[in-house]
Design an enzyme around this catalytic site. Structure first.
Site, PDB file in Angstrom:
ATOM      1  N   ASP A  34       0.828  -1.214   0.000  1.00 34.75           N
ATOM      2  CA  ASP A  34       0.000   0.000   0.000  1.00 34.75           C
ATOM      3  C   ASP A  34       0.860   1.261   0.000  1.00 34.75           C
ATOM      4  OD1 ASP A  34      -2.056  -1.713   0.118  1.00 34.75           O
ATOM      5  OD2 ASP A  34      -2.672  -1.237   2.179  1.00 34.75           O
ATOM      6  N   ALA A  35       1.995   1.190   0.724  1.00 32.72           N
ATOM      7  CA  ALA A  35       2.827   2.389   0.858  1.00 32.72           C
ATOM      8  C   ALA A  35       3.350   2.843  -0.506  1.00 32.72           C
ATOM      9  CB  ALA A  35       3.996   2.106   1.788  1.00 32.72           C
ATOM     10  N   GLU A  36       3.623   1.877  -1.393  1.00 34.16           N
ATOM     11  CA  GLU A  36       4.138   2.228  -2.715  1.00 34.16           C
ATOM     12  C   GLU A  36       3.019   2.881  -3.544  1.00 34.16           C
ATOM     13  OE1 GLU A  36       6.985   2.451  -3.680  1.00 34.16           O
ATOM     14  OE2 GLU A  36       6.958   2.441  -5.859  1.00 34.16           O
ATOM     15  N   TYR A  37       1.832   2.323  -3.427  1.00 34.30           N
ATOM     16  CA  TYR A  37       0.684   2.933  -4.118  1.00 34.30           C
ATOM     17  C   TYR A  37       0.542   4.388  -3.638  1.00 34.30           C
ATOM     18  CZ  TYR A  37      -4.032   3.764  -5.851  1.00 34.30           C
ATOM     19  OH  TYR A  37      -5.115   4.305  -6.508  1.00 34.30           O
ATOM     20  N   ASP A  38       0.590   4.557  -2.310  1.00 29.10           N
ATOM     21  CA  ASP A  38       0.409   5.898  -1.744  1.00 29.10           C
ATOM     22  C   ASP A  38       1.495   6.857  -2.232  1.00 29.10           C
ATOM     23  OD1 ASP A  38      -1.732   4.903  -0.454  1.00 29.10           O
ATOM     24  OD2 ASP A  38      -0.737   4.667   1.493  1.00 29.10           O
ATOM     25  N   GLU A 115     -23.332 -17.433  -6.727  1.00 28.62           N
ATOM     26  CA  GLU A 115     -22.473 -16.426  -6.079  1.00 28.62           C
ATOM     27  C   GLU A 115     -23.099 -16.005  -4.750  1.00 28.62           C
ATOM     28  OE1 GLU A 115     -22.650 -12.691  -8.465  1.00 28.62           O
ATOM     29  OE2 GLU A 115     -24.345 -13.690  -9.392  1.00 28.62           O
ATOM     30  N   LYS A 117     -24.848 -13.745  -1.975  1.00 28.39           N
ATOM     31  CA  LYS A 117     -25.765 -12.596  -2.053  1.00 28.39           C
ATOM     32  C   LYS A 117     -25.315 -11.591  -1.000  1.00 28.39           C
ATOM     33  CE  LYS A 117     -30.574 -11.322  -2.261  1.00 28.39           C
ATOM     34  NZ  LYS A 117     -30.461 -10.187  -1.346  1.00 28.39           N
ATOM     35  N   ASP A 119     -25.066  -8.468   1.407  1.00 26.17           N
ATOM     36  CA  ASP A 119     -26.127  -7.728   2.100  1.00 26.17           C
ATOM     37  C   ASP A 119     -25.771  -6.249   2.119  1.00 26.17           C
ATOM     38  OD1 ASP A 119     -28.404  -7.277   3.446  1.00 26.17           O
ATOM     39  OD2 ASP A 119     -27.777  -8.201   5.336  1.00 26.17           O
ATOM     40  N   GLU A 175     -23.504  -4.731  -6.063  1.00 23.04           N
ATOM     41  CA  GLU A 175     -23.870  -4.397  -4.685  1.00 23.04           C
ATOM     42  C   GLU A 175     -22.748  -3.577  -4.040  1.00 23.04           C
ATOM     43  OE1 GLU A 175     -26.814  -5.899  -4.125  1.00 23.04           O
ATOM     44  OE2 GLU A 175     -27.118  -5.824  -1.952  1.00 23.04           O
ATOM     45  N   TYR A 227     -22.502  -7.907 -10.343  1.00 23.73           N
ATOM     46  CA  TYR A 227     -23.101  -9.226 -10.546  1.00 23.73           C
ATOM     47  C   TYR A 227     -23.868  -9.377 -11.854  1.00 23.73           C
ATOM     48  CZ  TYR A 227     -27.102  -7.025  -8.082  1.00 23.73           C
ATOM     49  OH  TYR A 227     -28.088  -6.188  -7.672  1.00 23.73           O
ATOM     50  N   LYS A 292     -28.155 -18.207 -10.933  1.00 25.07           N
ATOM     51  CA  LYS A 292     -28.713 -17.686 -12.187  1.00 25.07           C
ATOM     52  C   LYS A 292     -28.485 -18.714 -13.283  1.00 25.07           C
ATOM     53  CE  LYS A 292     -27.773 -13.007 -10.814  1.00 25.07           C
ATOM     54  NZ  LYS A 292     -26.669 -12.080 -10.639  1.00 25.07           N
ATOM     55  N   LYS A 316     -31.718 -18.358   0.654  1.00 22.43           N
ATOM     56  CA  LYS A 316     -31.393 -17.551   1.832  1.00 22.43           C
ATOM     57  C   LYS A 316     -30.649 -18.343   2.909  1.00 22.43           C
ATOM     58  CE  LYS A 316     -32.879 -13.841   2.186  1.00 22.43           C
ATOM     59  NZ  LYS A 316     -33.146 -12.515   1.779  1.00 22.43           N
ATOM     60  N   CYS A 410     -18.610  -1.316  42.443  1.00 18.49           N
ATOM     61  CA  CYS A 410     -18.052  -2.352  41.557  1.00 18.49           C
ATOM     62  C   CYS A 410     -18.657  -3.721  41.922  1.00 18.49           C
ATOM     63  CB  CYS A 410     -16.529  -2.403  41.704  1.00 18.49           C
ATOM     64  SG  CYS A 410     -15.801  -3.828  40.862  1.00 18.49           S
ATOM     65  N   CYS A 413     -15.600  -5.984  43.473  1.00 17.31           N
ATOM     66  CA  CYS A 413     -14.873  -5.714  44.728  1.00 17.31           C
ATOM     67  C   CYS A 413     -15.574  -4.699  45.629  1.00 17.31           C
ATOM     68  CB  CYS A 413     -13.454  -5.239  44.414  1.00 17.31           C
ATOM     69  SG  CYS A 413     -13.393  -3.575  43.754  1.00 17.31           S
ATOM     70  N   CYS A 428     -14.119   0.863  37.765  1.00 18.60           N
ATOM     71  CA  CYS A 428     -13.940   0.551  39.181  1.00 18.60           C
ATOM     72  C   CYS A 428     -12.673   1.269  39.642  1.00 18.60           C
ATOM     73  CB  CYS A 428     -13.780  -0.956  39.329  1.00 18.60           C
ATOM     74  SG  CYS A 428     -13.073  -1.436  40.902  1.00 18.60           S
ATOM     75  N   CYS A 434      -9.185  -5.066  43.211  1.00 20.69           N
ATOM     76  CA  CYS A 434     -10.304  -5.681  42.494  1.00 20.69           C
ATOM     77  C   CYS A 434      -9.849  -6.972  41.812  1.00 20.69           C
ATOM     78  CB  CYS A 434     -10.848  -4.698  41.468  1.00 20.69           C
ATOM     79  SG  CYS A 434     -12.253  -5.363  40.568  1.00 20.69           S
TER      80      CYS A 434
HETATM   81  N1  5U1 Z   1     -25.097 -11.704  -6.108  1.00 21.09           N
HETATM   82  C1  5U1 Z   1     -26.227 -11.167  -6.598  1.00 21.09           C
HETATM   83  N2  5U1 Z   1     -27.011 -10.403  -5.896  1.00 21.09           N
HETATM   84  N3  5U1 Z   1     -28.020 -10.059  -6.708  1.00 21.09           N
HETATM   85  C2  5U1 Z   1     -29.083  -9.250  -6.471  1.00 21.09           C
HETATM   86  N4  5U1 Z   1     -26.702 -11.339  -7.847  1.00 21.09           N
HETATM   87  C3  5U1 Z   1     -27.828 -10.637  -7.913  1.00 21.09           C
HETATM   88  N5  5U1 Z   1     -28.670 -10.455  -8.948  1.00 21.09           N
HETATM   89  C4  5U1 Z   1     -29.740  -9.660  -8.744  1.00 21.09           C
HETATM   90  C5  5U1 Z   1     -29.965  -9.041  -7.501  1.00 21.09           C
HETATM   91  C6  5U1 Z   1     -31.130  -8.157  -7.305  1.00 21.09           C
HETATM   92  O1  5U1 Z   1     -30.612  -9.451  -9.711  1.00 21.09           O
HETATM   93  C7  5U1 Z   1     -30.447 -10.135 -10.964  1.00 21.09           C
HETATM   94  C8  5U1 Z   1     -31.808 -10.344 -11.493  1.00 21.09           C
HETATM   95  C9  5U1 Z   1     -29.625  -9.343 -11.887  1.00 21.09           C
END
Ligand code: 5U1
Length: 682
Positions: A34-38, A115, A117, A119, A175, A227, A292, A316, A410, A413, A428, A434
């Site tokens: 990272d330091a070189e990138y920086d 793949e 999903k 969050d 995402e 995705y 998919k 899920k 506390c 003690c 405390c 204690c």
């Molecule tokens: N990994 C992934 N999450 N996700 C969410 N693929 C993916 N595909 C999605 C959604 C809403 O929709 C497809 C229909 C493109």
């Protein structure tokens, strides 16, 4: 006039930085530290500062955020951003696969792309001729918000695509998430600033992406994973989802490294099980896996039902947030005396694990949540971190829900609990007795910079306490050789040496060492020395009120209140009396007027790597001579001690004509003033 080579240099630096970003984010194979990138990044910044006409919107330096907006513009999604159907168990997944084979009229096992999903928040990125021109939220799927300025700040979103022969237009969807580490750091900083912490990484990512001030987004640790491709112009579609994702990668956009192809339901179930098993190890939250249909022609044939594609499904995982009831709050005392509330919960399954305790951090958090015993609460658990109470469901509050208050003393003690002004943590004050703190207190007391008891290492302290031979620091001085020799792996000779070392530690004892050894909160070596200089005798320090304490240089109101509370605690007084009875009596001396010390009124700065002594040791000697030690160089700086690889502070000192000493010169100067730097060889 731009010097001839500068445009080329700028281009070279940008290409190099973009290439390294690609290696880092897309290939998951960093090319340089990272330091070189920086370092190169700073070079590019410097060139652009000198030649602003060469700055382009897609330079890697242009990710710092734009002027704040009044609101987000609305964008219409040409191709709607769909949601996904869900399968909550194996049967639902089998039914999905069966429907697909029926619709396609095929007996053969279907090939899928699988793949995780993530969050987070679905985001669309539009690139025209390789340039990022728009970033948008999903919104209601038809219309979202234009968050271009914000997505531009996300390092894993390329501002330009890679390669030649780029499509005239490509809309990539994916995402935006926040990693667990990023989330924890953000919440720590929110709390330090007195701001409300985020409930979970998803909320934090959403809050960060919907900032009107993109400079704030730029400070947030957001990540992007693509995705799908929603639109493509000026190049042919690939045959399959898999190939399409490879093309996205080739263009320099990150795709999850966990993407895989699977054939038939059994394969999908195995993939689901393998990702679920590794869920806690992943750096971000996932709430399932997505499958998919791989063949893009088959996707087209299958089409959509209501607002979800027939060719994809989310399988899920158990939820990471659940509701349960708060049964009680217990108070735990940590090694440093910090008193933390722990929620005792009606056991509940969260993310596949039974949770019956959750952290509440501190009393402020209880008040912020307006938590009462009996409340229904939302629990969040991710990765290996301790589950936490995120919120209270106010409408489910039972009539008899009981308010929660801090304990009066506390719980371990019985010593007084003290919370310094401006601090979130209550502690405390029974530091010396204690049980929760005893091992830590004894280890600190024995350490080299404190009483310097040779041979009394951490393991021996643990063994002495566990064997019930020592409960507080004064008990050390009552130890007999036979007691110590009975410990595991302790011979008679070492036992005799240890007992002797303990005895001699109390002889010719400098007051500052003793004060430091007591482990009073925020009393480091420098403060201990300032107290010793100012008061000259232990009894005077012990009986000083806060006004007298703040008169000491280096002691502010918070430190003064820690000192006063420590000595006011009868348990601590008893241990000090026991120490004195055992002959541990710090030497008295004439109080010293700091103004009379040779470096009074001087401010010194230490910088660079010091090799012959530590920064603390240099600081201690300077303070013993009356100097203040500061962190930055200014016109008021009297002298800078520069170790190896000293950087900007040394430059500043030279610029301001401040005296600079190297290590050797510093030692000579200290010697001339009659002071010795601990740690420095003769
Ligand atoms: N990994 C992934 N999450 N996700 C969410 N693929 C993916 N595909 C999605 C959604 C809403 O929709 C497809 C229909 C493109």
């Amino acid at each position: 006039m731009v010097a001839d080579t500068v445009p080329d240099d700028v281009k070279h630096l940008r290409d190099q930085l973009n290439d390294w970003s690609y290696r880092y984010y897309v290939l998951d194979d960093p090319a340089v530290p990272d330091a070189e990138y920086d370092r190169l990044f700073r070079q590019l910044q410097a060139l652009e500062r000198a030649h602003p006409e060469l700055v382009t919107p897609d330079s890697p330096t242009q990710r710092v955020g734009d002027a704040p907006l009044d609101g987000f513009d609305e964008v219409r999604h040409e191709v709607p951003m769909l949601s996904l159907g869900n399968a909550f168990d194996d049967d639902e997944l089998s039914a999905f696969d069966r429907r697909i084979r029926e619709r396609l009229g095929s007996e053969q096992a279907v090939v899928y792309v699988a793949e995780p999903k993530l969050d987070g928040l679905a985001v669309s990125l539009v690139y025209q001729n390789g340039h990022l021109v728009r970033g948008a939220t999903r919104g209601d799927g038809q219309r979202g918000e234009d968050i271009t300025a914000n997505v531009r700040t996300i390092r894993s979103v390329p501002l330009t695509l890679r390669g030649t022969g780029l499509p005239a237009l490509i809309e990539i969807r994916g995402e935006v998430v926040m990693t667990h580490a990023g989330f924890d750091a953000l919440n720590r900083s929110q709390q330090e600033k007195g701001l409300k912490p985020f409930a979970n990484p998803r909320n934090a990512a959403a809050g960060s992406l919907r900032q009107l001030d993109s400079a704030v987004t730029a400070q947030r640790p957001l990540e992007f994973f693509a995705y799908s491709v929603a639109r493509l112009e000026g190049e042919d579609w690939q045959e399959s989802q898999w190939q399409q994702l490879q093309r996205v990668r080739e263009l320099g956009v990150r795709v999850s490294p966990e993407v895989s192809t699977c054939t038939g339901v059994d394969d999908l179930l195995a993939y689901h099980a393998s990702i679920l098993k590794r869920r806690d190890e992943l750096p971000y939250d996932i709430d399932g896996v997505v499958y998919k249909v791989n063949d893009l022609h088959a996707q087209e044939l299958l089409g959509f039902v209501s607002r979800a594609p027939r060719w994809a499904i989310a399988h899920k995982f158990p939820a990471q947030e659940e509701i349960t009831r708060l049964l009680d709050v217990e108070w735990q005392v940590g090694r440093t005396g910090a008193i933390t509330p722990v929620a005792r919960l009606e056991p509940v399954q969260v993310g596949g694990v039974t949770v019956s305790n959750a952290t509440l951090h501190n009393f402020d958090e209880i008040q912020r949540l307006d938590l009462r015993i009996g409340d229904s609460v939302v629990i969040y658990r991710a990765g290996d971190v301790i589950p936490k109470v995120v919120s209270v469901i106010a409408e489910r509050r039972p009539e008899k829900a009981a308010p929660i208050s801090m304990p009066g003393a506390c719980p371990v003690c019985g010593s007084e609990i003290f919370r310094a002004e401006g601090e979130a943590v209550a502690r405390c004050t029974g530091g010396l007795i204690c049980a929760a703190q005893q091992k830590e207190a004894i280890k600190h007391f024995a350490s080299r910079r404190a009483m310097d008891i040779d041979g009394l290492g951490d393991k021996i302290v643990d063994a002495l306490v566990d064997a019930g031979l020592v409960a507080d620091v004064a008990d050390l001085y009552a130890l007999a050789e036979a007691d110590v020799a009975g410990l595991e792996r302790m011979g008679e000779k070492s036992a005799a040496n240890l007992v002797a070392a303990i005895r001699t530690s109390g002889e010719n004892l400098a007051l500052e060492r003793f004060l430091f050894a007591l482990g009073i909160r925020e009393v480091g070596e420098a403060t201990a020395l300032a107290l010793a200089n100012h008061f000259g005798a232990l009894d005077k320090v012990m009986s000083a009120d806060e006004d007298a304490l703040v008169a000491v240089s280096d002691v502010g109101p918070v430190v003064a209140s820690h000192i006063r509370h420590f000595f006011a605690e009868p348990h601590n007084q008893a241990v000090i009396a026991k120490l004195r009875k055992a002959g541990v009596e710090p030497l008295e001396r004439e109080p010293l007027e700091v103004a009379s010390l040779p470096l009074a009124d001087q401010t010194w700065v230490l910088t660079g790597t010091l090799t012959r002594f530590t920064r603390d040791q240099a600081k201690a000697v300077l303070q013993s001579l009356g100097a203040k030690v500061a962190g930055s160089v200014s016109r008021k700086t009297s002298c800078v001690v520069a170790g190896e690889s000293a950087g900007s502070k040394l430059d500043k000192a030279k610029e301001l004509d401040v005296v600079v000493l190297d290590e050797q010169e510093f030692l000579q100067k200290m010697d001339a003033l009659g002071a010795r730097v601990d740690g420095a060889d003769a």
